[in-house]
Scaffold this active site. Structure first.
Site, mmCIF file in Angstrom:
data_model
loop_
_atom_site.group_PDB
_atom_site.id
_atom_site.type_symbol
_atom_site.label_atom_id
_atom_site.label_comp_id
_atom_site.label_asym_id
_atom_site.label_seq_id
_atom_site.Cartn_x
_atom_site.Cartn_y
_atom_site.Cartn_z
ATOM 1 N N ASP A 51 0.803 -1.223 0.000
ATOM 2 C CA ASP A 51 0.000 0.000 0.000
ATOM 3 C C ASP A 51 0.836 1.274 0.000
ATOM 4 O OD1 ASP A 51 0.720 -0.959 2.564
ATOM 5 O OD2 ASP A 51 -0.816 0.239 3.548
ATOM 6 N N GLU B 116 -0.424 -2.292 5.166
ATOM 7 C CA GLU B 116 0.470 -2.250 6.327
ATOM 8 C C GLU B 116 0.358 -0.914 7.034
ATOM 9 O OE1 GLU B 116 3.651 -1.076 8.773
ATOM 10 O OE2 GLU B 116 3.491 -0.255 6.750
ATOM 11 N N GLU B 117 0.057 0.144 6.266
ATOM 12 C CA GLU B 117 0.094 1.496 6.797
ATOM 13 C C GLU B 117 -1.055 1.817 7.741
ATOM 14 O OE1 GLU B 117 2.478 3.431 6.624
ATOM 15 O OE2 GLU B 117 3.657 2.917 4.854
ATOM 16 N N ARG C 23 18.716 -7.539 13.621
ATOM 17 C CA ARG C 23 19.104 -7.853 14.981
ATOM 18 C C ARG C 23 18.197 -8.948 15.510
ATOM 19 N NH1 ARG C 23 19.821 -4.382 18.736
ATOM 20 N NH2 ARG C 23 18.979 -5.571 20.467
ATOM 21 N N HIS D 35 7.528 8.722 4.642
ATOM 22 C CA HIS D 35 6.262 9.440 4.801
ATOM 23 C C HIS D 35 6.450 10.929 4.513
ATOM 24 C CE1 HIS D 35 4.061 6.172 7.327
ATOM 25 N NE2 HIS D 35 5.001 5.633 6.578
#
Length: 395
Positions: free
Chosen positions: A78, A139-140, A182, A364
């Site tokens: 998206d 996802e946003e 990580r 963004h």
């Protein structure tokens, strides 16, 4: 696996063309119809079994070689409601919508990984097992039921039988040619809140006749600033941020109502509980001063916590492809990601891959863009993770 990057370079122009096409045609969350079809069509042509409409607008594609483990690779699709400011020939053609977080690159990298894995199959080099591609919507943000694309795809069975899952995120602020991963927490859990502070309206010339909601809200903001420094341990991580304040009707009228909107970010569930509790206590300041308060807390994504063994596998696979000197450990940071839901279904790892152009960009942001050489590096890294995981999980 060191030849994966060389093989990816052979079709790099195709990847750049795909990424630019997707960038020109961004689609908002749960509206990714064109993007999903582009991905589905391309991997279907490579021989993948494709299922469309998963999690509303998502795509699941699978390739296999006999029985064995199932490894999933995920890309979100998206875009964001941001008007693009870049003057490039591939700028967004949709007013007010752009790929300002790199999800166009994520889709492209997964299509590239799919091609590398199909070539490995054709050469007889694909280990036993299955690779599942997850082209994920939204996802946003979340839908009306507060469910993101990852949750919707899980509900539609996208993670059934998955033994390991991997994902990459481009970083336009991170040095190009580097991969950052990580073990353990890598991205924060995020909740959002909206608080309404109510006072009593009065003329600005007679403030004693009212209760100023602006003043009440100001005390709340100051009280919130003390929460992290005085209510959680110095060794713990947590954030309360108020990003928006709205209120008042005129310069000469005491505000009757002010709304505060913000986010809470954390890595540990105990810290989350403290931040929720202390936010409530900060709002009590307004009540003590004669006002009233209404709080709405909206649960967000949980923390992204990489499995130790899978993070090590990802670092090793990326080192084989990019060079060990290009793999670094990423400090945990407070951004959120719904990949966390996938990690709750199967062990896996999420990493950031450097994609900063000569002048690094912020995510963004209307001028977001990437160094497109990340496309072959990301594609070959994802393919390497799948191949190594198939081998190691089988043994």
């Amino acid at each position: 696996m060191s030849d994966l990057l060389t093989r990816a370079h052979a079709f790099e122009p195709d990847l750049i063309a795909l990424r630019r096409d997707l960038h020109r045609h961004p689609e908002l969350s749960f509206q990714e119809h064109r993007t999903a079809e582009e991905a589905a069509r391309r991997v279907e042509a490579l021989g993948y079994a494709v299922r469309r409409g998963v999690g509303r607008t998502g795509v699941v594609a699978e390739i296999g070689n006999g029985s064995g483990p199932t490894v999933a690779l995920r890309a979100d699709m998206d875009a964001l409601p941001i008007h693009e400011a870049n003057e490039v020939d591939y700028r967004s053609t949709v007013p007010g919508v752009m790929h300002a977080c790199g999800h166009d690159a994520h889709v492209t990298m997964l299509v590239g990984a799919a091609r590398l894995l199909a070539e490995a199959r054709d050469r007889g080099e694909l280990p036993e097992g299955r690779v599942r591609l997850l082209f994920q919507p939204s996802e946003e943000t979340t839908d009306a039921e507060n469910k993101s694309g990852a949750v919707r795809m899980i509900e539609d069975g996208a993670m059934q039988g998955v033994d390991a899952v991997f994902g990459l995120h481009v970083g336009a602020h991170l040095p190009s040619r580097k991969l950052f991963v990580r073990s353990g927490p890598i991205m924060a859990g995020t909740d959002s809140f909206a608080a309404t502070v109510r006072g009593v309206c009065a003329h600005a010339a007679r403030p004693n006749e009212g209760v100023d909601a602006v003043v009440l809200a100001s005390h709340v903001v100051l009280a919130c600033q003390n929460v992290v420094s005085r209510r959680i341990a110095p060794t713990a991580s947590g954030v309360i941020s108020i990003g928006r304040i709205q209120g008042g009707v005129a310069e000469n009228v005491l505000a009757e109502e002010v709304t505060l909107s913000g986010t809470i970010r954390y890595f540990d569930a105990e810290v989350q509980a403290v931040l929720h509790r202390e936010l409530e206590r900060a709002l009590d300041v307004a009540r003590a001063l004669g006002g009233d308060v209404e709080l709405k807390l909206r649960p967000g994504y949980p923390p992204v916590v990489n499995d130790g063994a899978m993070a090590e596998l990802m670092a090793s696979a990326a080192g084989d492809v990019l060079g060990a000197e290009c793999v670094e450990e990423l400090e945990p940071w407070m951004g959120g990601e719904d990949f966390a839901y996938l990690l709750a279904e199967a062990p896996g790892a999420f990493a950031w891959i450097g994609a900063a152009p000569e002048d690094p960009r912020e995510h963004h942001h209307p001028r977001f863009d990437i160094d497109e050489s990340v496309l072959v590096r990301g594609a070959s890294t994802l393919a390497a993770c799948a191949l190594r995981a198939l081998r190691e999980l089988a043994s």
